[in-house]
Design a protein around this motif. Sequence first.
Motif, PDB file in Angstrom:
ATOM      1  N   LEU A 137       0.826  -1.208   0.000  1.00 14.90           N
ATOM      2  CA  LEU A 137       0.000   0.000   0.000  1.00 14.90           C
ATOM      3  C   LEU A 137       0.860   1.258   0.000  1.00 14.90           C
ATOM      4  O   LEU A 137       0.571   2.207  -0.723  1.00 14.90           O
ATOM      5  CB  LEU A 137      -0.955   0.009   1.184  1.00 14.90           C
ATOM      6  CG  LEU A 137      -1.944   1.167   1.224  1.00 14.90           C
ATOM      7  CD1 LEU A 137      -2.884   1.074   0.032  1.00 14.90           C
ATOM      8  CD2 LEU A 137      -2.716   1.158   2.500  1.00 14.90           C
ATOM      9  N   HIS A 138       1.923   1.281   0.771  1.00 12.75           N
ATOM     10  CA  HIS A 138       2.780   2.463   0.830  1.00 12.75           C
ATOM     11  C   HIS A 138       3.498   2.701  -0.488  1.00 12.75           C
ATOM     12  O   HIS A 138       3.812   3.834  -0.824  1.00 12.75           O
ATOM     13  CB  HIS A 138       3.784   2.336   1.966  1.00 12.75           C
ATOM     14  CG  HIS A 138       3.133   2.381   3.309  1.00 12.75           C
ATOM     15  ND1 HIS A 138       3.820   2.178   4.462  1.00 12.75           N
ATOM     16  CD2 HIS A 138       1.842   2.596   3.685  1.00 12.75           C
ATOM     17  CE1 HIS A 138       3.001   2.266   5.491  1.00 12.75           C
ATOM     18  NE2 HIS A 138       1.793   2.511   5.036  1.00 12.75           N
ATOM     19  N   PHE A 139       3.747   1.640  -1.248  1.00 11.04           N
ATOM     20  CA  PHE A 139       4.335   1.770  -2.578  1.00 11.04           C
ATOM     21  C   PHE A 139       3.415   2.546  -3.507  1.00 11.04           C
ATOM     22  O   PHE A 139       3.862   3.254  -4.398  1.00 11.04           O
ATOM     23  CB  PHE A 139       4.613   0.378  -3.157  1.00 11.04           C
ATOM     24  CG  PHE A 139       4.964   0.350  -4.603  1.00 11.04           C
ATOM     25  CD1 PHE A 139       6.196   0.803  -5.031  1.00 11.04           C
ATOM     26  CD2 PHE A 139       4.070  -0.137  -5.538  1.00 11.04           C
ATOM     27  CE1 PHE A 139       6.526   0.776  -6.375  1.00 11.04           C
ATOM     28  CE2 PHE A 139       4.391  -0.176  -6.876  1.00 11.04           C
ATOM     29  CZ  PHE A 139       5.627   0.287  -7.292  1.00 11.04           C
ATOM     30  N   CYS A 140       2.111   2.449  -3.270  1.00 13.32           N
ATOM     31  CA  CYS A 140       1.128   3.025  -4.175  1.00 13.32           C
ATOM     32  C   CYS A 140       0.498   4.306  -3.665  1.00 13.32           C
ATOM     33  O   CYS A 140      -0.451   4.806  -4.262  1.00 13.32           O
ATOM     34  CB  CYS A 140       0.041   1.997  -4.445  1.00 13.32           C
ATOM     35  SG  CYS A 140       0.688   0.450  -5.061  1.00 13.32           S
ATOM     36  N   LEU A 141       0.979   4.875  -2.584  1.00 16.57           N
ATOM     37  CA  LEU A 141       0.326   6.053  -2.004  1.00 16.57           C
ATOM     38  C   LEU A 141       0.760   7.390  -2.615  1.00 16.57           C
ATOM     39  O   LEU A 141       0.130   8.402  -2.329  1.00 16.57           O
ATOM     40  CB  LEU A 141       0.560   6.090  -0.496  1.00 16.57           C
ATOM     41  CG  LEU A 141      -0.310   5.149   0.312  1.00 16.57           C
ATOM     42  CD1 LEU A 141      -0.032   5.327   1.787  1.00 16.57           C
ATOM     43  CD2 LEU A 141      -1.769   5.348   0.029  1.00 16.57           C
ATOM     44  N   THR A 142       1.763   7.409  -3.442  1.00 19.12           N
ATOM     45  CA  THR A 142       2.189   8.671  -4.052  1.00 19.12           C
ATOM     46  C   THR A 142       1.079   9.309  -4.891  1.00 19.12           C
ATOM     47  O   THR A 142       0.812  10.502  -4.734  1.00 19.12           O
ATOM     48  CB  THR A 142       3.452   8.458  -4.894  1.00 19.12           C
ATOM     49  OG1 THR A 142       4.440   7.831  -4.090  1.00 19.12           O
ATOM     50  CG2 THR A 142       3.982   9.767  -5.426  1.00 19.12           C
ATOM     51  N   PRO A 143       0.397   8.556  -5.775  1.00 22.90           N
ATOM     52  CA  PRO A 143      -0.723   9.186  -6.489  1.00 22.90           C
ATOM     53  C   PRO A 143      -1.859   9.616  -5.567  1.00 22.90           C
ATOM     54  O   PRO A 143      -2.560  10.581  -5.849  1.00 22.90           O
ATOM     55  CB  PRO A 143      -1.198   8.106  -7.464  1.00 22.90           C
ATOM     56  CG  PRO A 143      -0.062   7.190  -7.611  1.00 22.90           C
ATOM     57  CD  PRO A 143       0.661   7.216  -6.306  1.00 22.90           C
ATOM     58  N   LEU A 144      -2.042   8.921  -4.434  1.00 22.15           N
ATOM     59  CA  LEU A 144      -3.085   9.325  -3.489  1.00 22.15           C
ATOM     60  C   LEU A 144      -2.766  10.683  -2.879  1.00 22.15           C
ATOM     61  O   LEU A 144      -3.647  11.509  -2.695  1.00 22.15           O
ATOM     62  CB  LEU A 144      -3.255   8.265  -2.398  1.00 22.15           C
ATOM     63  CG  LEU A 144      -4.374   8.514  -1.399  1.00 22.15           C
ATOM     64  CD1 LEU A 144      -5.721   8.503  -2.097  1.00 22.15           C
ATOM     65  CD2 LEU A 144      -4.330   7.493  -0.293  1.00 22.15           C
ATOM     66  N   MET A 145      -1.501  10.929  -2.590  1.00 24.16           N
ATOM     67  CA  MET A 145      -1.113  12.243  -2.071  1.00 24.16           C
ATOM     68  C   MET A 145      -1.353  13.330  -3.125  1.00 24.16           C
ATOM     69  O   MET A 145      -1.729  14.447  -2.795  1.00 24.16           O
ATOM     70  CB  MET A 145       0.355  12.246  -1.645  1.00 24.16           C
ATOM     71  CG  MET A 145       0.640  11.367  -0.471  1.00 24.16           C
ATOM     72  SD  MET A 145      -0.381  11.824   0.927  1.00 24.16           S
ATOM     73  CE  MET A 145      -0.791  10.222   1.544  1.00 24.16           C
ATOM     74  N   LEU A 146      -1.135  12.980  -4.395  1.00 23.86           N
ATOM     75  CA  LEU A 146      -1.434  13.924  -5.472  1.00 23.86           C
ATOM     76  C   LEU A 146      -2.936  14.190  -5.537  1.00 23.86           C
ATOM     77  O   LEU A 146      -3.354  15.320  -5.828  1.00 23.86           O
ATOM     78  CB  LEU A 146      -0.922  13.387  -6.811  1.00 23.86           C
ATOM     79  CG  LEU A 146      -1.042  14.312  -8.006  1.00 23.86           C
ATOM     80  CD1 LEU A 146      -0.249  15.599  -7.783  1.00 23.86           C
ATOM     81  CD2 LEU A 146      -0.567  13.612  -9.258  1.00 23.86           C
ATOM     82  N   CYS A 147      -3.756  13.194  -5.238  1.00 22.29           N
ATOM     83  CA  CYS A 147      -5.219  13.387  -5.187  1.00 22.29           C
ATOM     84  C   CYS A 147      -5.593  14.387  -4.109  1.00 22.29           C
ATOM     85  O   CYS A 147      -6.456  15.239  -4.312  1.00 22.29           O
ATOM     86  CB  CYS A 147      -5.920  12.068  -4.902  1.00 22.29           C
ATOM     87  SG  CYS A 147      -6.004  10.935  -6.269  1.00 22.29           S
ATOM     88  N   VAL A 148      -4.949  14.283  -2.975  1.00 25.49           N
ATOM     89  CA  VAL A 148      -5.244  15.209  -1.872  1.00 25.49           C
ATOM     90  C   VAL A 148      -4.864  16.632  -2.260  1.00 25.49           C
ATOM     91  O   VAL A 148      -5.637  17.578  -2.049  1.00 25.49           O
ATOM     92  CB  VAL A 148      -4.510  14.767  -0.592  1.00 25.49           C
ATOM     93  CG1 VAL A 148      -4.623  15.809   0.493  1.00 25.49           C
ATOM     94  CG2 VAL A 148      -5.033  13.430  -0.115  1.00 25.49           C
ATOM     95  N   ILE A 149      -3.695  16.805  -2.829  1.00 24.60           N
ATOM     96  CA  ILE A 149      -3.240  18.143  -3.246  1.00 24.60           C
ATOM     97  C   ILE A 149      -4.158  18.705  -4.333  1.00 24.60           C
ATOM     98  O   ILE A 149      -4.530  19.878  -4.299  1.00 24.60           O
ATOM     99  CB  ILE A 149      -1.778  18.087  -3.714  1.00 24.60           C
ATOM    100  CG1 ILE A 149      -0.871  17.744  -2.529  1.00 24.60           C
ATOM    101  CG2 ILE A 149      -1.357  19.401  -4.352  1.00 24.60           C
ATOM    102  CD1 ILE A 149       0.552  17.420  -2.921  1.00 24.60           C
ATOM    103  N   ALA A 150      -4.534  17.861  -5.302  1.00 29.68           N
ATOM    104  CA  ALA A 150      -5.425  18.316  -6.374  1.00 29.68           C
ATOM    105  C   ALA A 150      -6.817  18.622  -5.838  1.00 29.68           C
ATOM    106  O   ALA A 150      -7.488  19.532  -6.320  1.00 29.68           O
ATOM    107  CB  ALA A 150      -5.506  17.260  -7.472  1.00 29.68           C
ATOM    108  N   GLY A 151      -7.264  17.884  -4.825  1.00 31.56           N
ATOM    109  CA  GLY A 151      -8.570  18.163  -4.231  1.00 31.56           C
ATOM    110  C   GLY A 151      -8.587  19.472  -3.487  1.00 31.56           C
ATOM    111  O   GLY A 151      -9.566  20.213  -3.521  1.00 31.56           O
TER     112      GLY A 151
END
Length: 93
Positions: A28-42
């Motif tokens: 999961l931590h390997f894949c969280l970089t795009p999720l952080m981009l989702c938060v910033i874009a939101g």
Amino acid sequence: LLLDCIYYACVRAFSKTRLTWSQTSSTLHFCLTPLMLCVIAGIAEMEIIYFIALVVMVIKTTAATMITTQSSFLNGLLIMFLFISFVLMLKLV
């Protein structure tokens, strides 16, 4: 930590192989970089970037789940959609 718990429960429920907490956590931590981009874009209200990052996260995590659990594409996709639905339910609460 809450995302790790949800992902671990989803993997344990729908995969044939039993993974340890550290294996699912590192996947999961390997894949969280795009999720952080989702938060910033939101926060910045850039909806197109938000949806692109969300799709990239789903694809990346589905592939990582398929590799770690040695399951099919549909099983990995099921785990990811279950994970995302739980996260969205937490967002609504």
